[in-house]
Write an enzyme that holds these catalytic residues in place. Structure first.
Site, PDB file in Angstrom:
ATOM      1  N   GLU A 102     -33.818  21.714 -11.528  1.00 20.68           N
ATOM      2  CA  GLU A 102     -35.304  22.003 -11.541  1.00 20.68           C
ATOM      3  C   GLU A 102     -36.134  20.514 -11.347  1.00 20.68           C
ATOM      4  O   GLU A 102     -36.071  19.674 -12.002  1.00 20.68           O
ATOM      5  CB  GLU A 102     -35.909  22.542 -12.803  1.00 20.68           C
ATOM      6  CG  GLU A 102     -37.341  22.886 -12.952  1.00 20.68           C
ATOM      7  CD  GLU A 102     -37.587  23.775 -14.329  1.00 20.68           C
ATOM      8  OE1 GLU A 102     -36.717  24.135 -15.020  1.00 20.68           O
ATOM      9  OE2 GLU A 102     -38.660  23.608 -14.361  1.00 20.68           O
ATOM     10  N   LYS A 122     -38.072  26.621 -24.129  1.00 19.49           N
ATOM     11  CA  LYS A 122     -37.494  26.370 -22.918  1.00 19.49           C
ATOM     12  C   LYS A 122     -37.778  25.153 -22.464  1.00 19.49           C
ATOM     13  O   LYS A 122     -36.906  24.512 -21.866  1.00 19.49           O
ATOM     14  CB  LYS A 122     -37.849  27.480 -22.023  1.00 19.49           C
ATOM     15  CG  LYS A 122     -36.997  27.719 -20.733  1.00 19.49           C
ATOM     16  CD  LYS A 122     -37.769  26.655 -19.614  1.00 19.49           C
ATOM     17  CE  LYS A 122     -36.657  26.658 -18.482  1.00 19.49           C
ATOM     18  NZ  LYS A 122     -37.033  25.849 -17.440  1.00 19.49           N
ATOM     19  N   ASP A 156     -21.598  20.925 -24.088  1.00 19.83           N
ATOM     20  CA  ASP A 156     -21.566  22.332 -24.099  1.00 19.83           C
ATOM     21  C   ASP A 156     -23.022  22.944 -24.219  1.00 19.83           C
ATOM     22  O   ASP A 156     -23.500  22.770 -25.057  1.00 19.83           O
ATOM     23  CB  ASP A 156     -20.851  23.041 -25.184  1.00 19.83           C
ATOM     24  CG  ASP A 156     -20.598  24.427 -24.836  1.00 19.83           C
ATOM     25  OD1 ASP A 156     -21.590  24.889 -24.367  1.00 19.83           O
ATOM     26  OD2 ASP A 156     -19.725  25.221 -25.722  1.00 19.83           O
TER      27      ASP A 156
HETATM   28  P1  NAD Z   1     -11.541  18.897 -28.835  1.00 19.14           P
HETATM   29  O1  NAD Z   1     -10.716  19.586 -29.926  1.00 19.14           O
HETATM   30  O2  NAD Z   1     -11.029  18.657 -27.580  1.00 19.14           O
HETATM   31  O3  NAD Z   1     -11.443  17.293 -29.741  1.00 19.14           O
HETATM   32  C1  NAD Z   1     -11.910  17.369 -31.037  1.00 19.14           C
HETATM   33  C2  NAD Z   1     -10.804  16.602 -31.719  1.00 19.14           C
HETATM   34  O4  NAD Z   1     -10.709  15.084 -31.249  1.00 19.14           O
HETATM   35  C3  NAD Z   1     -10.701  16.622 -33.153  1.00 19.14           C
HETATM   36  O5  NAD Z   1     -10.496  17.789 -33.867  1.00 19.14           O
HETATM   37  C4  NAD Z   1      -9.855  15.257 -33.401  1.00 19.14           C
HETATM   38  O6  NAD Z   1      -8.623  15.803 -33.671  1.00 19.14           O
HETATM   39  C5  NAD Z   1     -10.027  14.377 -32.396  1.00 19.14           C
HETATM   40  N1  NAD Z   1     -10.726  13.310 -32.328  1.00 19.14           N
HETATM   41  C6  NAD Z   1     -10.284  12.111 -31.937  1.00 19.14           C
HETATM   42  N2  NAD Z   1     -11.173  11.077 -32.444  1.00 19.14           N
HETATM   43  C7  NAD Z   1     -12.357  11.924 -32.889  1.00 19.14           C
HETATM   44  C8  NAD Z   1     -13.525  11.249 -33.255  1.00 19.14           C
HETATM   45  N3  NAD Z   1     -14.067  10.086 -33.312  1.00 19.14           N
HETATM   46  N4  NAD Z   1     -14.319  12.298 -33.877  1.00 19.14           N
HETATM   47  C9  NAD Z   1     -14.142  13.492 -33.861  1.00 19.14           C
HETATM   48  N5  NAD Z   1     -12.953  13.921 -33.463  1.00 19.14           N
HETATM   49  C10 NAD Z   1     -11.885  13.074 -33.056  1.00 19.14           C
HETATM   50  O7  NAD Z   1     -13.190  19.316 -28.742  1.00 19.14           O
HETATM   51  P2  NAD Z   1     -14.052  20.133 -29.927  1.00 19.14           P
HETATM   52  O8  NAD Z   1     -15.305  19.200 -30.125  1.00 19.14           O
HETATM   53  O9  NAD Z   1     -13.444  20.310 -31.320  1.00 19.14           O
HETATM   54  O10 NAD Z   1     -14.556  21.473 -29.195  1.00 19.14           O
HETATM   55  C11 NAD Z   1     -15.375  21.383 -28.047  1.00 19.14           C
HETATM   56  C12 NAD Z   1     -14.977  22.507 -27.092  1.00 19.14           C
HETATM   57  O11 NAD Z   1     -15.084  23.705 -27.560  1.00 19.14           O
HETATM   58  C13 NAD Z   1     -16.009  22.327 -25.837  1.00 19.14           C
HETATM   59  O12 NAD Z   1     -15.440  22.435 -24.836  1.00 19.14           O
HETATM   60  C14 NAD Z   1     -16.843  23.740 -26.202  1.00 19.14           C
HETATM   61  O13 NAD Z   1     -17.276  24.245 -25.067  1.00 19.14           O
HETATM   62  C15 NAD Z   1     -15.584  24.622 -26.659  1.00 19.14           C
HETATM   63  N6  NAD Z   1     -15.956  25.889 -27.469  1.00 19.14           N
HETATM   64  C16 NAD Z   1     -17.121  26.229 -27.961  1.00 19.14           C
HETATM   65  C17 NAD Z   1     -17.448  27.279 -28.775  1.00 19.14           C
HETATM   66  C18 NAD Z   1     -18.729  27.608 -29.078  1.00 19.14           C
HETATM   67  O14 NAD Z   1     -19.718  26.812 -29.104  1.00 19.14           O
HETATM   68  N7  NAD Z   1     -18.926  28.728 -29.826  1.00 19.14           N
HETATM   69  C19 NAD Z   1     -16.186  28.194 -29.034  1.00 19.14           C
HETATM   70  C20 NAD Z   1     -15.060  27.794 -28.611  1.00 19.14           C
HETATM   71  C21 NAD Z   1     -14.813  26.650 -27.816  1.00 19.14           C
END
Ligand code: NAD
Length: 435
Positions: free
Chosen positions: A84, A267, A283
């Site tokens: 946009e 928005k 996300d």
């Molecule tokens: P991820 O599982 O890829 O990474 C998180 C993991 O990284 C942690 O569990 C930990 O083991 C590790 N880690 C290493 N260093 C860390 C630090 N400094 N801080 C925190 N963790 C650390 O990702 P995530 O963040 O758990 O999930 C994000 C993904 O899930 C996105 O792609 C999102 O789109 C997707 N998702 C979203 C939904 C929703 O929003 N409803 C549902 C399902 C999946």
């Protein structure tokens, strides 16, 4: 001619080239039609090609940087990816005005996400709530055993909550697991934990566990930012600073009193926040969902959706804007550490982790909202917007980037930012040059 079928088995197993071929055939396209995709390849495709399923290419959005941002005394160039026009310019301008008042100040709560477990057919729902809470300590230990890495970086499951809700299909017990996800967005981390807890919760409650998933209504993970916009800096054209302040307060009150206006007000905030989310590989659907449901949740008692920002006048008559918004963003996990441009965006920002990013993004949301409100309360939104939009209209009409500037200028002067007029102006321009 045989009906075309979109049932293409094993699309995910095909190579990118094979998938492109399949799309070409299905959609009756030529190789020329696919040219923008065919130009893509190399290292980018190696990464992007593995991020989602059935990849045929990547979709380049413009990436801009908003200038002038100062948050908690530190300067930032803020990467923003979106389609946009006028959003980056507006954010930069608002940040400049806030700078005159000392810049933005941001605070961020602990990065605590909520994971939900739905329990059905519980014979004694209120008793079950008590039994579940009674086993909080061992249940938290079970959850934490699922993510030693998260524990190592100082995060982990922190608290259990349970309540009974009434639904069209009867009462249900809903358990919330509160997880400190540190620098991650935390969806995967939280989902893994609630899935592990679910069978135990079913046993303790005597019911059946059903949905086990993160809530995007991240009420425990909010970012707040505020800034002062000195009235002296707000004057422009025929508007005095005091008039702009009053006009913006009335504009804000409209959003606070009316859901139709509030939807658009919020928005505008997400124009900024989502653009940074996309740039940093976060996300943005989760953030959008979180912000809008937070607004509804906050306003539930009044029955009107709430604006995520508030504007007031301070003792000196300056405008003070503030924002409070859930900000489930990460700098590890998801796409943030995979996408090469997202990694670069984080480097441009120069942030140390998710909490700092959340604070900057709250400030961007406030700046974006401020800019829209200021325009709305004075000259209207279209003047500035159409000037930028006109370039897109010119390009749609077939102008080269160089021609687009000239065509856009004419369209704005004539106050006719329309594709048909753009085509005419372009024709005239080319005819003039051919002479
Ligand atoms: P991820 O599982 O890829 O990474 C998180 C993991 O990284 C942690 O569990 C930990 O083991 C590790 N880690 C290493 N260093 C860390 C630090 N400094 N801080 C925190 N963790 C650390 O990702 P995530 O963040 O758990 O999930 C994000 C993904 O899930 C996105 O792609 C999102 O789109 C997707 N998702 C979203 C939904 C929703 O929003 N409803 C549902 C399902 C999946």
């Amino acid at each position: 001619m045989a009906e075309k079928s979109s049932e293409i088995s094993g699309m995910y197993r095909k190579s990118v080239d094979e998938r492109r071929k399949a799309v070409e055939e299905f959609s009756s396209l030529s190789a020329a039609d696919l040219a923008p995709l065919l130009a893509q390849g190399g290292k980018e495709m190696e990464v992007v090609g593995k991020m989602i399923e059935n990849v045929i290419g990547y979709y380049p959005l413009p990436l801009g940087v908003a200038t002038n941002f100062r948050v908690n005394g530190k300067d930032y160039l803020v990467p923003m990816a979106l389609e946009e026009p006028s959003v980056v310019a507006a954010a930069s301008h608002a940040a400049k005005l806030a700078r005159a008042g000392g810049g933005f100040h941001a605070t961020v709560s602990s990065p605590t996400m909520i994971g939900q477990v739905q329990l059905l057919h519980v014979p004694d729902p209120y008793g079950a709530v008590q039994r579940i809470l009674g086993e909080e300590t061992p249940l938290l230990a079970l959850a934490n055993a699922k993510d030693p890495m998260l524990n190592k970086v100082g995060g982990g499951a922190r608290k259990l909550e349970a309540r009974v809700i009434s639904t069209p299909r009867g009462p249900m017990v809903i358990v919330h697991l509160l997880v400190d996800v540190r620098d991650a967005m935390g969806a995967n981390a939280t989902n893994t934990m609630v899935e592990a807890l679910a069978p135990h919760l079913a046993r303790i409650s005597g019911g059946r566990s059903h949905l086990r998933i993160l809530s995007n209504l991240a009420i425990h993970r909010v970012a707040r930012a505020w800034g002062t916009f000195p009235k002296g800096a707000l004057a422009f054209d025929e508007w005095k600073g005091e008039e702009v302040v009053e006009g913006m307060l009335d504009a804000w009150a409209f959003a606070a009193g009316d859901p139709f206006r509030c939807a658009t007000h919020n928005k505008g905030i997400m124009n900024g926040i989502s653009a940074v989310a996309i740039a940093t590989g976060n996300d943005f659907r989760a953030l959008e969902s979180g912000a809008h449901s937070y607004a509804a949740w906050k306003a539930a008692s009044g029955g009107v959706i709430a604006p995520l920002t508030v504007y007031e006048k301070n003792a000196s008559g300056d405008l003070v804007g503030s924002i409070e918004v859930p900000m489930a963003v990460g700098t590890v996990g998801g796409a943030t550490a995979v996408h090469p441009i997202a990694k670069l965006a984080v480097k441009i920002l120069g942030i140390s982790g998710a909490s700092e990013l959340a604070g900057v993004m709250a400030a961007v949301g406030l700046a974006q909202n401020f800019a829209a409100m200021r325009a709305l309360a004075t000259e209207g939104i279209q003047k500035g917007h159409m000037a930028l939009h006109a370039r897109n209209v010119a390009i749609t009409a077939g102008a080269t980037p160089e021609e687009a500037e000239l065509v856009a200028q004419r369209l704005v002067e004539e106050k006719m930012v329309r594709a048909d007029r753009a085509a005419e102006v372009l024709k005239e321009l080319r005819a003039g040059r051919a002479k």
